[in-house]
Design a protein around this motif. Structure first.
Motif, PDB file in Angstrom:
ATOM      1  N   GLU A  99      11.197  14.325   5.508  1.00 39.77           N
ATOM      2  CA  GLU A  99      11.696  13.238   6.640  1.00 39.77           C
ATOM      3  C   GLU A  99      11.507  12.393   6.081  1.00 39.77           C
ATOM      4  O   GLU A  99      10.627  11.568   5.664  1.00 39.77           O
ATOM      5  CB  GLU A  99      11.565  13.676   8.154  1.00 39.77           C
ATOM      6  CG  GLU A  99      10.341  13.247   8.873  1.00 39.77           C
ATOM      7  CD  GLU A  99      10.631  13.883  10.274  1.00 39.77           C
ATOM      8  OE1 GLU A  99      11.340  14.148  10.936  1.00 39.77           O
ATOM      9  OE2 GLU A  99       9.737  14.233  11.076  1.00 39.77           O
ATOM     10  N   PRO A 100      12.468  10.998   6.729  1.00 40.04           N
ATOM     11  CA  PRO A 100      11.624   9.787   6.760  1.00 40.04           C
ATOM     12  C   PRO A 100      10.942   8.836   7.625  1.00 40.04           C
ATOM     13  O   PRO A 100      11.174   9.809   8.412  1.00 40.04           O
ATOM     14  CB  PRO A 100      12.877   8.992   6.832  1.00 40.04           C
ATOM     15  CG  PRO A 100      14.454   9.741   6.296  1.00 40.04           C
ATOM     16  CD  PRO A 100      13.822  11.199   6.804  1.00 40.04           C
ATOM     17  N   HIS A 129       5.430  -1.880  12.028  1.00 42.34           N
ATOM     18  CA  HIS A 129       6.547  -1.592  11.051  1.00 42.34           C
ATOM     19  C   HIS A 129       7.146  -0.698  11.154  1.00 42.34           C
ATOM     20  O   HIS A 129       8.597  -0.676  10.233  1.00 42.34           O
ATOM     21  CB  HIS A 129       6.263  -2.293   9.538  1.00 42.34           C
ATOM     22  CG  HIS A 129       7.612  -2.688   8.400  1.00 42.34           C
ATOM     23  ND1 HIS A 129       8.181  -2.891   8.169  1.00 42.34           N
ATOM     24  CD2 HIS A 129       6.815  -1.813   7.507  1.00 42.34           C
ATOM     25  CE1 HIS A 129       9.215  -2.682   7.535  1.00 42.34           C
ATOM     26  NE2 HIS A 129       8.028  -2.241   6.392  1.00 42.34           N
ATOM     27  N   VAL A 130       6.165   0.714  10.442  1.00 43.59           N
ATOM     28  CA  VAL A 130       7.471   2.075  10.226  1.00 43.59           C
ATOM     29  C   VAL A 130       7.860   2.216  11.251  1.00 43.59           C
ATOM     30  O   VAL A 130       9.166   2.819  10.554  1.00 43.59           O
ATOM     31  CB  VAL A 130       5.792   3.033   9.785  1.00 43.59           C
ATOM     32  CG1 VAL A 130       6.642   4.841   9.687  1.00 43.59           C
ATOM     33  CG2 VAL A 130       5.602   2.752   8.790  1.00 43.59           C
ATOM     34  N   LEU A 131       7.340   1.864  12.057  1.00 40.48           N
ATOM     35  CA  LEU A 131       8.499   2.146  13.442  1.00 40.48           C
ATOM     36  C   LEU A 131      10.017   1.406  13.898  1.00 40.48           C
ATOM     37  O   LEU A 131      10.929   2.163  14.240  1.00 40.48           O
ATOM     38  CB  LEU A 131       8.080   2.492  15.014  1.00 40.48           C
ATOM     39  CG  LEU A 131       6.854   3.250  15.376  1.00 40.48           C
ATOM     40  CD1 LEU A 131       6.017   2.754  17.104  1.00 40.48           C
ATOM     41  CD2 LEU A 131       6.977   4.635  15.519  1.00 40.48           C
ATOM     42  N   THR A 132      10.348   0.863  12.921  1.00 47.15           N
ATOM     43  CA  THR A 132      11.476   0.370  12.639  1.00 47.15           C
ATOM     44  C   THR A 132      12.406   0.601  11.209  1.00 47.15           C
ATOM     45  O   THR A 132      13.215   0.039  11.051  1.00 47.15           O
ATOM     46  CB  THR A 132      11.023  -1.401  12.550  1.00 47.15           C
ATOM     47  OG1 THR A 132      10.661  -1.187  11.070  1.00 47.15           O
ATOM     48  CG2 THR A 132      10.103  -1.976  13.637  1.00 47.15           C
ATOM     49  N   LEU A 133      11.585   1.873  10.714  1.00 47.11           N
ATOM     50  CA  LEU A 133      12.193   2.205   9.280  1.00 47.11           C
ATOM     51  C   LEU A 133      13.603   3.323   9.436  1.00 47.11           C
ATOM     52  O   LEU A 133      13.844   3.166  10.866  1.00 47.11           O
ATOM     53  CB  LEU A 133      10.963   2.859   8.671  1.00 47.11           C
ATOM     54  CG  LEU A 133      10.276   1.531   8.323  1.00 47.11           C
ATOM     55  CD1 LEU A 133       9.190   2.306   7.339  1.00 47.11           C
ATOM     56  CD2 LEU A 133      10.964   0.958   6.970  1.00 47.11           C
ATOM     57  N   GLY A 187       8.978   4.019  -0.650  1.00 49.41           N
ATOM     58  CA  GLY A 187       9.998   3.357  -0.903  1.00 49.41           C
ATOM     59  C   GLY A 187       9.928   2.385   0.075  1.00 49.41           C
ATOM     60  O   GLY A 187       9.260   2.601   1.293  1.00 49.41           O
ATOM     61  N   MET A 188      10.793   1.351   0.408  1.00 51.55           N
ATOM     62  CA  MET A 188      10.798   0.336   1.247  1.00 51.55           C
ATOM     63  C   MET A 188      10.854   0.792   2.465  1.00 51.55           C
ATOM     64  O   MET A 188      10.906   0.728   3.212  1.00 51.55           O
ATOM     65  CB  MET A 188      11.289  -0.968   0.937  1.00 51.55           C
ATOM     66  CG  MET A 188      10.647  -1.933  -0.823  1.00 51.55           C
ATOM     67  SD  MET A 188       8.996  -2.440  -0.057  1.00 51.55           S
ATOM     68  CE  MET A 188       9.171  -3.273   1.229  1.00 51.55           C
ATOM     69  N   VAL A 208       0.853  -1.203   0.030  1.00 50.20           N
ATOM     70  CA  VAL A 208      -0.270  -0.300  -0.576  1.00 50.20           C
ATOM     71  C   VAL A 208       0.684   1.467   0.283  1.00 50.20           C
ATOM     72  O   VAL A 208       0.696   2.048  -0.580  1.00 50.20           O
ATOM     73  CB  VAL A 208      -0.933   0.312   1.318  1.00 50.20           C
ATOM     74  CG1 VAL A 208      -1.618   1.394   1.154  1.00 50.20           C
ATOM     75  CG2 VAL A 208      -1.795  -0.851   1.227  1.00 50.20           C
ATOM     76  N   CYS A 209       1.712   0.921   0.636  1.00 50.51           N
ATOM     77  CA  CYS A 209       2.399   2.560   0.950  1.00 50.51           C
ATOM     78  C   CYS A 209       4.602   2.598   0.492  1.00 50.51           C
ATOM     79  O   CYS A 209       4.308   3.393  -0.131  1.00 50.51           O
ATOM     80  CB  CYS A 209       2.725   2.909   2.301  1.00 50.51           C
ATOM     81  SG  CYS A 209       1.796   2.343   3.747  1.00 50.51           S
ATOM     82  N   ALA A 210       4.653   1.705  -0.173  1.00 52.87           N
ATOM     83  CA  ALA A 210       5.596   1.756  -0.384  1.00 52.87           C
ATOM     84  C   ALA A 210       6.160   1.906  -1.848  1.00 52.87           C
ATOM     85  O   ALA A 210       7.107   2.564  -1.914  1.00 52.87           O
ATOM     86  CB  ALA A 210       6.795   0.257  -1.150  1.00 52.87           C
TER      87      ALA A 210
END
Length: 235
Positions: free
Chosen positions: A187-188, A228-232, A177-178, A171-173
């Protein structure tokens, strides 16, 4: 034969009613999500000029989060909608103002009137009648209990990061981006270490951007995705 025709007529009547009800529900969810984006930053959603003075009711005059930031609903009431009783109880964002969860389930028309009152001060130059309707719908019907989905102490969501990675990848990448770093004028994603903020944005979308709102999938999907996003990467 007549009985068969009558049965088929009833079937199609019910089918049309079901589809119509679904369309109305979907339309309302769209309005609620838009209200969530207005709660975030109304001028970005509406492509308006940002305010240049502190909101009249903002208590920290001249503070770090004054000027246009003080006009964001989230600045006083919080990303978790709990205001002084939530994540903004302390720190630079603390205002001592109560949250909006007490308004959950209230008549949207009554909430709309509050948005137009002297305390809130949102005129038609800030929010059109449609904007007020959508924002009131969000306050009435769109809030979630963040404490059910966020571990405040650990600053993480109560989600499954493995599932979240699958949601993110599909949905987001494409835009982010992955690694969450594809959009270079922001910001990332991994730098936004605020699970309540991320939950709100995943549920409702980013104000003024073509970001999908995942509200209809339910808050647990959002919690998984944010896990998951918090691990990027943060940088």
């Amino acid at each position: 034969m007549l009985a068969f025709r009558a049965t088929m007529a009833l079937f199609w009547t019910l089918a049309i009613m079901f589809v119509s009800a679904g369309a109305l529900a979907g339309e309302q969810e769209s309005s609620i999500a838009r209200g969530g984006r207005l709660y975030d930053k109304f001028w970005a959603e509406n492509k308006l000029s940002k305010p240049t003075e502190d909101h009249p009711a903002y208590p920290n005059k001249g503070g770090k989060y004054g000027k246009e930031v003080s006009w964001r609903c989230k600045e006083c009431h919080g990303w978790d909608y709990l205001g002084k009783d939530g994540a903004y109880a302390t720190g630079g964002h603390a205002t001592g103002i109560k949250g909006i969860q007490g308004a959950a389930g209230r008549d949207p028309a009554a909430i709309a009137a509050v948005l137009r009152d002297k305390t809130h001060g949102y005129t038609e130059a800030h929010l059109s009648d449609r904007d007020v309707t959508d924002l009131a719908l969000f306050v009435s019907k769109g809030q979630i209990e963040m404490t059910k989905f966020v571990d405040y102490g650990a600053k993480k969501t109560k989600g499954d990061a493995v599932k979240g990675e699958q949601y993110f990848g599909t949905v987001c990448a494409g835009c982010h981006g992955m690694d969450g770093k594809k959009i270079t004028n922001a910001e990332p994603l991994g730098a936004v270490q605020n699970p309540q903020e991320m939950m709100h944005k995943v549920m409702n979308g980013q104000a003024g951007e073509a970001m999908p709102a995942l509200r209809l999938f339910g808050p647990q999907v959002s919690a998984d995705l944010v896990s998951h996003v918090l691990t990027l990467p943060r940088q």
